[in-house]
Design a protein around this motif. Structure first.
Motif, mmCIF file in Angstrom:
data_model
loop_
_atom_site.group_PDB
_atom_site.id
_atom_site.type_symbol
_atom_site.label_atom_id
_atom_site.label_comp_id
_atom_site.label_asym_id
_atom_site.label_seq_id
_atom_site.Cartn_x
_atom_site.Cartn_y
_atom_site.Cartn_z
ATOM 1 N N LEU A 186 0.830 -1.208 0.000
ATOM 2 C CA LEU A 186 0.000 0.000 0.000
ATOM 3 C C LEU A 186 0.861 1.254 0.000
ATOM 4 C CD1 LEU A 186 -2.855 1.187 0.182
ATOM 5 C CD2 LEU A 186 -2.666 0.990 2.651
ATOM 6 N N LEU A 187 1.934 1.261 0.767
ATOM 7 C CA LEU A 187 2.837 2.412 0.815
ATOM 8 C C LEU A 187 3.508 2.641 -0.533
ATOM 9 C CD1 LEU A 187 4.336 4.633 2.389
ATOM 10 C CD2 LEU A 187 6.016 2.897 3.031
ATOM 11 N N VAL A 188 3.992 1.579 -1.150
ATOM 12 C CA VAL A 188 4.659 1.710 -2.451
ATOM 13 C C VAL A 188 3.676 2.218 -3.506
ATOM 14 C CG1 VAL A 188 5.735 0.390 -4.316
ATOM 15 C CG2 VAL A 188 6.470 0.048 -1.967
ATOM 16 N N SER A 189 2.455 1.693 -3.500
ATOM 17 C CA SER A 189 1.480 2.154 -4.499
ATOM 18 C C SER A 189 1.090 3.614 -4.271
ATOM 19 C CB SER A 189 0.246 1.261 -4.490
ATOM 20 O OG SER A 189 -0.516 1.463 -3.334
ATOM 21 N N ALA A 190 1.020 4.040 -3.017
ATOM 22 C CA ALA A 190 0.716 5.445 -2.736
ATOM 23 C C ALA A 190 1.853 6.354 -3.201
ATOM 24 C CB ALA A 190 0.452 5.639 -1.248
ATOM 25 N N LEU A 191 3.083 5.931 -3.003
ATOM 26 C CA LEU A 191 4.224 6.738 -3.447
ATOM 27 C C LEU A 191 4.328 6.782 -4.973
ATOM 28 C CD1 LEU A 191 6.922 5.730 -0.808
ATOM 29 C CD2 LEU A 191 5.581 7.842 -0.919
ATOM 30 N N VAL A 192 4.052 5.655 -5.624
ATOM 31 C CA VAL A 192 4.044 5.641 -7.088
ATOM 32 C C VAL A 192 2.905 6.522 -7.604
ATOM 33 C CG1 VAL A 192 3.626 4.173 -9.105
ATOM 34 C CG2 VAL A 192 5.205 3.432 -7.331
ATOM 35 N N GLY A 193 1.743 6.435 -6.955
ATOM 36 C CA GLY A 193 0.624 7.304 -7.321
ATOM 37 C C GLY A 193 0.957 8.771 -7.128
ATOM 38 N N LEU A 194 1.704 9.074 -6.078
ATOM 39 C CA LEU A 194 2.148 10.445 -5.839
ATOM 40 C C LEU A 194 3.023 10.940 -6.980
ATOM 41 C CD1 LEU A 194 2.534 12.873 -3.808
ATOM 42 C CD2 LEU A 194 4.549 11.646 -3.038
ATOM 43 N N LEU A 195 3.947 10.112 -7.425
ATOM 44 C CA LEU A 195 4.818 10.505 -8.541
ATOM 45 C C LEU A 195 4.024 10.683 -9.839
ATOM 46 C CD1 LEU A 195 7.929 8.239 -7.874
ATOM 47 C CD2 LEU A 195 7.701 10.693 -7.465
ATOM 48 N N ILE A 196 3.062 9.808 -10.086
ATOM 49 C CA ILE A 196 2.241 9.917 -11.292
ATOM 50 C C ILE A 196 1.396 11.183 -11.249
ATOM 51 C CG2 ILE A 196 0.336 8.852 -12.571
ATOM 52 C CD1 ILE A 196 1.502 6.121 -11.624
ATOM 53 N N ALA A 197 0.779 11.451 -10.098
ATOM 54 C CA ALA A 197 -0.045 12.650 -9.967
ATOM 55 C C ALA A 197 0.805 13.917 -10.055
ATOM 56 C CB ALA A 197 -0.818 12.607 -8.652
ATOM 57 N N LEU A 198 2.003 13.880 -9.498
ATOM 58 C CA LEU A 198 2.905 15.032 -9.591
ATOM 59 C C LEU A 198 3.316 15.280 -11.033
ATOM 60 C CD1 LEU A 198 4.475 17.122 -7.876
ATOM 61 C CD2 LEU A 198 6.366 15.497 -7.844
ATOM 62 N N TYR A 199 3.604 14.210 -11.757
ATOM 63 C CA TYR A 199 3.948 14.335 -13.173
ATOM 64 C C TYR A 199 2.776 14.941 -13.954
ATOM 65 C CZ TYR A 199 5.055 13.031 -17.973
ATOM 66 O OH TYR A 199 5.280 13.069 -19.319
ATOM 67 N N ALA A 200 1.571 14.444 -13.699
ATOM 68 C CA ALA A 200 0.396 14.955 -14.417
ATOM 69 C C ALA A 200 0.126 16.415 -14.073
ATOM 70 C CB ALA A 200 -0.830 14.102 -14.082
ATOM 71 N N TYR A 201 0.384 16.802 -12.835
ATOM 72 C CA TYR A 201 0.118 18.173 -12.408
ATOM 73 C C TYR A 201 1.141 19.163 -12.964
ATOM 74 C CZ TYR A 201 -0.870 22.111 -9.323
ATOM 75 O OH TYR A 201 -1.184 23.350 -8.836
ATOM 76 N N LEU A 202 2.404 18.740 -13.091
ATOM 77 C CA LEU A 202 3.466 19.674 -13.473
ATOM 78 C C LEU A 202 3.822 19.669 -14.958
ATOM 79 C CD1 LEU A 202 5.947 19.201 -10.496
ATOM 80 C CD2 LEU A 202 4.297 21.052 -10.852
ATOM 81 N N THR A 203 3.627 18.564 -15.639
ATOM 82 C CA THR A 203 4.101 18.438 -17.014
ATOM 83 C C THR A 203 3.096 19.016 -18.003
ATOM 84 O OG1 THR A 203 5.250 16.427 -16.380
ATOM 85 C CG2 THR A 203 4.957 16.809 -18.727
ATOM 86 N N PRO A 204 3.556 19.894 -18.897
ATOM 87 C CA PRO A 204 2.652 20.431 -19.914
ATOM 88 C C PRO A 204 2.164 19.336 -20.865
ATOM 89 C CG PRO A 204 4.668 21.724 -19.777
ATOM 90 C CD PRO A 204 4.878 20.506 -18.945
ATOM 91 N N LEU A 205 1.019 19.558 -21.438
ATOM 92 C CA LEU A 205 0.388 18.692 -22.432
ATOM 93 C C LEU A 205 -0.072 17.340 -21.878
ATOM 94 C CD1 LEU A 205 2.687 19.393 -25.502
ATOM 95 C CD2 LEU A 205 0.490 20.433 -24.952
ATOM 96 N N THR A 206 -0.287 17.234 -20.559
ATOM 97 C CA THR A 206 -0.893 16.016 -20.025
ATOM 98 C C THR A 206 -2.413 16.128 -20.022
ATOM 99 O OG1 THR A 206 -0.736 16.831 -17.758
ATOM 100 C CG2 THR A 206 1.058 15.429 -18.552
ATOM 101 N N GLY A 207 -2.923 17.311 -20.229
ATOM 102 C CA GLY A 207 -4.363 17.532 -20.224
ATOM 103 C C GLY A 207 -4.892 17.969 -18.877
ATOM 104 N N VAL A 208 -4.128 17.773 -17.828
ATOM 105 C CA VAL A 208 -4.576 18.158 -16.492
ATOM 106 C C VAL A 208 -3.538 19.029 -15.777
ATOM 107 C CG1 VAL A 208 -6.106 16.190 -16.181
ATOM 108 C CG2 VAL A 208 -3.723 15.988 -15.525
ATOM 109 N N THR A 209 -2.649 19.616 -16.542
ATOM 110 C CA THR A 209 -1.576 20.423 -15.971
ATOM 111 C C THR A 209 -2.153 21.591 -15.176
ATOM 112 O OG1 THR A 209 -0.211 19.884 -17.865
ATOM 113 C CG2 THR A 209 0.495 21.732 -16.513
ATOM 114 N N GLY A 210 -1.810 21.668 -13.910
ATOM 115 C CA GLY A 210 -2.205 22.777 -13.059
ATOM 116 C C GLY A 210 -3.656 22.770 -12.639
ATOM 117 N N THR A 211 -4.380 21.686 -12.853
ATOM 118 C CA THR A 211 -5.798 21.656 -12.489
ATOM 119 C C THR A 211 -5.970 21.294 -11.023
ATOM 120 O OG1 THR A 211 -6.049 19.352 -13.131
ATOM 121 C CG2 THR A 211 -6.501 21.014 -14.818
ATOM 122 N N LEU A 212 -7.126 21.647 -10.492
ATOM 123 C CA LEU A 212 -7.431 21.351 -9.104
ATOM 124 C C LEU A 212 -7.593 19.850 -8.883
ATOM 125 C CD1 LEU A 212 -8.061 22.511 -6.315
ATOM 126 C CD2 LEU A 212 -10.452 22.630 -7.001
ATOM 127 N N GLY A 213 -8.146 19.148 -9.868
ATOM 128 C CA GLY A 213 -8.325 17.705 -9.736
ATOM 129 C C GLY A 213 -7.011 16.965 -9.604
#
Length: 120
Positions: free
Chosen positions: A14-41
């Motif tokens: 569970l800890l590893v999946s949460a940390l991997v999810g954190l990295l994926i969500a961080l990538y989606a939030y910060l990287t341009p052209l992911t479709g969700v860059t900078g969104t509240l979701g």
């Protein structure tokens, strides 16, 4: 497999999946052209992964009682909510990470907590 070792396996997964999810969500939030860059979701999904990581660390400390039951229920709600947010954000890898976290939650739930009684 001993009960304590199996319980640590579930909380660790569970800890590893949460940390991997954190990295994926961080990538989606910060990287341009992911479709969700900078969104509240994407930010909410990122914060939910941080909370899930903290809750999975707390699973290592709690042995039995009402606190463990409440924590497990809250983790399940966090996994389901983050999975739903990832579906809405079209972040399929985050969905996979939450399903792996659910598997870890089930492993942790299936293994009984060690008793605190002394045995002679």
């Amino acid at each position: 497999m001993p009960q304590l070792q199996r319980r640590r396996l579930g909380a660790g997964l569970l800890l590893v999946s949460a940390l991997v999810g954190l990295l994926i969500a961080l990538y989606a939030y910060l990287t341009p052209l992911t479709g969700v860059t900078g969104t509240l979701g994407a930010l909410v999904a990122l914060l939910a992964c941080v909370v899930l990581a903290g809750a999975s660390l707390a699973l290592f400390k709690l042995n039995r009682g009402a606190g463990l039951v409440i924590l497990r229920v809250l983790i399940l709600l966090g996994l389901a909510g983050t999975f739903f947010a990832a579906l809405l954000l079209h972040q399929w890898l985050l969905c996979v990470a939450m399903v792996i976290g659910l598997i870890g939650w089930i492993i942790d739930l299936a293994s009984p907590a060690p008793s605190n009684a002394f045995r002679s």
